[in-house]
Design a protein around this motif. Sequence first.
Motif, PDB file in Angstrom:
ATOM      1  N   ILE A  86      42.751  41.396  53.738  1.00  0.00           N
ATOM      2  CA  ILE A  86      44.081  41.833  54.148  1.00  0.00           C
ATOM      3  C   ILE A  86      44.351  43.217  53.570  1.00  0.00           C
ATOM      4  O   ILE A  86      44.309  43.400  52.339  1.00  0.00           O
ATOM      5  N   ASP A  87      44.608  44.177  54.437  1.00  0.00           N
ATOM      6  CA  ASP A  87      44.961  45.539  54.030  1.00  0.00           C
ATOM      7  C   ASP A  87      43.942  46.160  53.076  1.00  0.00           C
ATOM      8  O   ASP A  87      44.303  46.825  52.099  1.00  0.00           O
ATOM      9  N   THR A  88      42.673  45.939  53.351  1.00  0.00           N
ATOM     10  CA  THR A  88      41.614  46.506  52.521  1.00  0.00           C
ATOM     11  C   THR A  88      40.363  46.719  53.361  1.00  0.00           C
ATOM     12  O   THR A  88      40.245  46.194  54.464  1.00  0.00           O
ATOM     13  N   ASP A  89      39.439  47.495  52.817  1.00  0.00           N
ATOM     14  CA  ASP A  89      38.149  47.718  53.476  1.00  0.00           C
ATOM     15  C   ASP A  89      37.150  46.658  53.029  1.00  0.00           C
ATOM     16  O   ASP A  89      37.406  45.896  52.087  1.00  0.00           O
ATOM     17  N   LEU A  90      35.990  46.638  53.675  1.00  0.00           N
ATOM     18  CA  LEU A  90      34.932  45.713  53.270  1.00  0.00           C
ATOM     19  C   LEU A  90      34.532  45.997  51.823  1.00  0.00           C
ATOM     20  O   LEU A  90      34.410  47.153  51.419  1.00  0.00           O
ATOM     21  N   PRO A  91      34.304  44.945  51.026  1.00  0.00           N
ATOM     22  CA  PRO A  91      33.831  45.143  49.654  1.00  0.00           C
ATOM     23  C   PRO A  91      32.339  45.475  49.672  1.00  0.00           C
ATOM     24  O   PRO A  91      31.706  45.446  50.737  1.00  0.00           O
ATOM     25  N   PRO A  92      31.726  45.770  48.505  1.00  0.00           N
ATOM     26  CA  PRO A  92      30.275  45.977  48.482  1.00  0.00           C
ATOM     27  C   PRO A  92      29.575  44.764  49.098  1.00  0.00           C
ATOM     28  O   PRO A  92      29.882  43.619  48.755  1.00  0.00           O
ATOM     29  N   LEU A  93      28.658  45.011  50.006  1.00  0.00           N
ATOM     30  CA  LEU A  93      28.047  43.926  50.778  1.00  0.00           C
ATOM     31  C   LEU A  93      26.850  43.285  50.097  1.00  0.00           C
ATOM     32  O   LEU A  93      26.199  42.417  50.684  1.00  0.00           O
ATOM     33  N   ASP A  94      26.559  43.687  48.859  1.00  0.00           N
ATOM     34  CA  ASP A  94      25.462  43.070  48.110  1.00  0.00           C
ATOM     35  C   ASP A  94      25.968  42.370  46.856  1.00  0.00           C
ATOM     36  O   ASP A  94      25.196  42.028  45.968  1.00  0.00           O
ATOM     37  N   GLN A  95      27.287  42.138  46.787  1.00  0.00           N
ATOM     38  CA  GLN A  95      27.886  41.498  45.621  1.00  0.00           C
ATOM     39  C   GLN A  95      28.823  40.384  46.065  1.00  0.00           C
ATOM     40  O   GLN A  95      29.237  40.325  47.226  1.00  0.00           O
ATOM     41  N   GLU A  96      29.197  39.527  45.119  1.00  0.00           N
ATOM     42  CA  GLU A  96      30.135  38.452  45.403  1.00  0.00           C
ATOM     43  C   GLU A  96      31.458  39.045  45.903  1.00  0.00           C
ATOM     44  O   GLU A  96      31.945  40.046  45.364  1.00  0.00           O
ATOM     45  N   ILE A  97      32.023  38.433  46.924  1.00  0.00           N
ATOM     46  CA  ILE A  97      33.284  38.894  47.495  1.00  0.00           C
ATOM     47  C   ILE A  97      34.397  38.609  46.492  1.00  0.00           C
ATOM     48  O   ILE A  97      34.499  37.496  45.979  1.00  0.00           O
ATOM     49  N   PRO A  98      35.232  39.616  46.178  1.00  0.00           N
ATOM     50  CA  PRO A  98      36.320  39.385  45.224  1.00  0.00           C
ATOM     51  C   PRO A  98      37.256  38.282  45.711  1.00  0.00           C
ATOM     52  O   PRO A  98      37.320  37.981  46.912  1.00  0.00           O
ATOM     53  N   SER A  99      37.992  37.702  44.788  1.00  0.00           N
ATOM     54  CA  SER A  99      38.993  36.691  45.123  1.00  0.00           C
ATOM     55  C   SER A  99      40.324  37.147  44.552  1.00  0.00           C
ATOM     56  O   SER A  99      40.543  37.101  43.342  1.00  0.00           O
ATOM     57  N   ASP A 100      41.184  37.646  45.437  1.00  0.00           N
ATOM     58  CA  ASP A 100      42.505  38.120  45.034  1.00  0.00           C
ATOM     59  C   ASP A 100      43.412  38.096  46.259  1.00  0.00           C
ATOM     60  O   ASP A 100      43.036  37.528  47.294  1.00  0.00           O
ATOM     61  N   ARG A 101      44.581  38.705  46.174  1.00  0.00           N
ATOM     62  CA  ARG A 101      45.545  38.670  47.286  1.00  0.00           C
ATOM     63  C   ARG A 101      45.064  39.399  48.527  1.00  0.00           C
ATOM     64  O   ARG A 101      45.587  39.190  49.614  1.00  0.00           O
ATOM     65  N   GLN A 102      44.074  40.276  48.378  1.00  0.00           N
ATOM     66  CA  GLN A 102      43.540  41.005  49.531  1.00  0.00           C
ATOM     67  C   GLN A 102      42.236  40.401  50.047  1.00  0.00           C
ATOM     68  O   GLN A 102      41.750  40.811  51.093  1.00  0.00           O
ATOM     69  N   HIS A 103      41.658  39.468  49.313  1.00  0.00           N
ATOM     70  CA  HIS A 103      40.396  38.818  49.688  1.00  0.00           C
ATOM     71  C   HIS A 103      40.602  37.307  49.553  1.00  0.00           C
ATOM     72  O   HIS A 103      40.396  36.745  48.478  1.00  0.00           O
ATOM     73  N   LEU A 104      41.029  36.671  50.639  1.00  0.00           N
ATOM     74  CA  LEU A 104      41.300  35.235  50.599  1.00  0.00           C
ATOM     75  C   LEU A 104      40.037  34.454  50.935  1.00  0.00           C
ATOM     76  O   LEU A 104      39.393  34.709  51.952  1.00  0.00           O
ATOM     77  N   HIS A 105      39.694  33.491  50.080  1.00  0.00           N
ATOM     78  CA  HIS A 105      38.498  32.670  50.255  1.00  0.00           C
ATOM     79  C   HIS A 105      38.877  31.349  50.924  1.00  0.00           C
ATOM     80  O   HIS A 105      39.871  30.730  50.554  1.00  0.00           O
ATOM     81  N   PHE A 106      38.064  30.936  51.866  1.00  0.00           N
ATOM     82  CA  PHE A 106      38.252  29.652  52.531  1.00  0.00           C
ATOM     83  C   PHE A 106      37.003  28.799  52.290  1.00  0.00           C
ATOM     84  O   PHE A 106      36.271  28.452  53.212  1.00  0.00           O
ATOM     85  N   GLY A 107      36.793  28.496  51.019  1.00  0.00           N
ATOM     86  CA  GLY A 107      35.591  27.817  50.553  1.00  0.00           C
ATOM     87  C   GLY A 107      35.494  26.345  50.900  1.00  0.00           C
ATOM     88  O   GLY A 107      34.466  25.726  50.644  1.00  0.00           O
ATOM     89  N   ALA A 108      36.543  25.772  51.472  1.00  0.00           N
ATOM     90  CA  ALA A 108      36.457  24.375  51.907  1.00  0.00           C
ATOM     91  C   ALA A 108      35.943  24.284  53.339  1.00  0.00           C
ATOM     92  O   ALA A 108      35.840  23.198  53.901  1.00  0.00           O
TER      93      ALA A 108
END
Length: 150
Positions: A86-108
């Motif tokens: 949300i309102d951000t660019d792609l993170p580094p594509l060789d690292q774990e995706i951050p988990s914060d208000r701009q990177h929502l995880h749907f791990g279920a």
Amino acid sequence: MRRTRMPGVLAALFIASAACVALGPSTARCAAQTPSPPGAQEYIIWPYDGAVITGGKLWVRMGLRNMGVCPKGVDIPNTGHHHLLIDTDLPPLDQEIPSDRQHLHFGAGETDARIELPPGKHTLQLLLGDHNHVPHVPPVYSKKITIIVK
């Protein structure tokens, strides 16, 4: 005991996994990135690009083609789980995706989610993560869309 020579790639993987055991997963990149199949595609079903949302609460519906969705921690070939940017660019594509208000995880393994956004212009983009929340190789992500919340 018979000794055999390991090919270069296999030897590198062996050394990397030994370093991972010695240093721990947070210190070294412990595993090769998970491959994605040819033609894999992630996309936002709803909202559509340019949508105007009244009230700020909305459902995001996530789509995936030529791969499957499964929960975090489940290591099955050609699967992963959604991450909404949300309102951000792609993170580094060789690292774990951050988990914060701009990177929502749907791990279920969710394929839709209710989110709330403040009034204004917002961008949404999906990025598929593997069982360890790391993007696949090649990475599977959607087109970035823009919506307006009134």
